[in-house]
Design a protein around this motif. Sequence first.
Motif, PDB file in Angstrom:
ATOM      1  N   ILE A 141      67.261  46.299  32.615  1.00  0.00           N
ATOM      2  CA  ILE A 141      67.638  44.882  32.524  1.00  0.00           C
ATOM      3  C   ILE A 141      67.075  44.268  31.253  1.00  0.00           C
ATOM      4  N   SER A 142      65.811  44.538  30.972  1.00  0.00           N
ATOM      5  CA  SER A 142      65.173  44.020  29.768  1.00  0.00           C
ATOM      6  C   SER A 142      65.898  44.484  28.507  1.00  0.00           C
ATOM      7  N   VAL A 145      69.132  42.484  28.046  1.00  0.00           N
ATOM      8  CA  VAL A 145      68.852  41.085  27.735  1.00  0.00           C
ATOM      9  C   VAL A 145      68.330  40.930  26.308  1.00  0.00           C
ATOM     10  N   GLN A 174      72.377  32.599  26.515  1.00  0.00           N
ATOM     11  CA  GLN A 174      72.320  33.382  27.745  1.00  0.00           C
ATOM     12  C   GLN A 174      71.211  32.866  28.665  1.00  0.00           C
ATOM     13  N   GLY A 177      70.005  35.273  31.011  1.00  0.00           N
ATOM     14  CA  GLY A 177      69.169  36.269  30.361  1.00  0.00           C
ATOM     15  C   GLY A 177      67.704  35.884  30.395  1.00  0.00           C
ATOM     16  N   LEU A 180      66.437  36.555  33.895  1.00  0.00           N
ATOM     17  CA  LEU A 180      66.263  37.994  34.103  1.00  0.00           C
ATOM     18  C   LEU A 180      65.019  38.505  33.381  1.00  0.00           C
ATOM     19  N   PHE A 181      64.769  37.987  32.188  1.00  0.00           N
ATOM     20  CA  PHE A 181      63.590  38.448  31.451  1.00  0.00           C
ATOM     21  C   PHE A 181      62.305  37.932  32.091  1.00  0.00           C
ATOM     22  N   LEU A 286      71.491  42.568  39.570  1.00  0.00           N
ATOM     23  CA  LEU A 286      70.807  42.151  38.348  1.00  0.00           C
ATOM     24  C   LEU A 286      71.218  42.975  37.130  1.00  0.00           C
ATOM     25  N   SER A 290      73.034  41.507  33.794  1.00  0.00           N
ATOM     26  CA  SER A 290      72.472  41.616  32.442  1.00  0.00           C
ATOM     27  C   SER A 290      73.486  42.211  31.469  1.00  0.00           C
ATOM     28  N   MET A 293      76.005  39.506  30.632  1.00  0.00           N
ATOM     29  CA  MET A 293      75.452  38.554  29.673  1.00  0.00           C
ATOM     30  C   MET A 293      75.499  39.111  28.262  1.00  0.00           C
TER      31      MET A 293
END
Length: 305
Positions: A141-142, A145, A174, A177, A180-181, A286, A290, A293
Amino acid sequence: MELIAALLLLLFLSVGFAGAALADGMLPALISGQARPSWRRPIAEAARLLQTQPIRTEAPDALLWFLAPALYLALAIIGLAVIPFGPGLVTIPSEVGIVVWGSCEALTIVAVFMFGWSANAPLPLIGAYRYVAIALPAMLISMFVLIGAALPAESLGFTEIVEAQRTVWNVVRQPAGLILFLMLGLAISLRGPFDYADPADLAGGTTADVSGPALLAWKIARLAMLVSVSAVTATAFLGGYLGPILPGFVWFLLKTALVLVVLVAAGNLFARVPPARMMGVIWTMLLPLSFLMLLAVGLELLLWG
């Protein structure tokens, strides 16, 4: 400039660590309804741990037990070293700062697993394995993003990413984003809903058989990583040192403090779900979000520049 940046790094880490310790000690008390939480609590807790007799399990890996907190702390410092505190003020200038930070994220998993493995006890090992299972997909995910944050700058360097936000911050491009981060920040600083390494349901998980100065060292490393991930968030999504009137370093400090408070509050407000359910949420919701995004940012830049 590198020497000035290195001094600023030490100052920032010291101030950030003190602020993180205060926030970590006072915010939970405020959230729970205490009218006047004491700022002395973190100091008293540190003094207590320094005087506590260390626990030693049977046949632990003493070297890894010592190296794990040191590695965790070192990763937090390395992550900060590639972050610009102001125009031209970066300790280690790098055109691939995001790659460096991604490496720190990945090695955090190694540090946490080392800490759980080295105790040679069941609960720390279970905590370590659970953390690896959750943290690995969280790193994906990171990656998506941060690539989305780097696209407007056409660079993987954090300085270029900050300069590309002079017209619009990445949080506008985003917003999901950023959220998520922040979740990733909770994961690598072992907090709240993403703390599967040191949870209460495992009697402390990787810290179940640790006490005294060793436990204090682990807590210090966790707070340092909290400061580091807050600084990366402020840089990648909130314009870093950009801002009117005040010096760039002050803006960077204020934005980092804001993110840090949000992370500490989120860690105390949101409940942790069972690991299997969290795995399902990460892989089915998730991660696709991501990636979407990332596609949205790419299309926006392709169509409107």
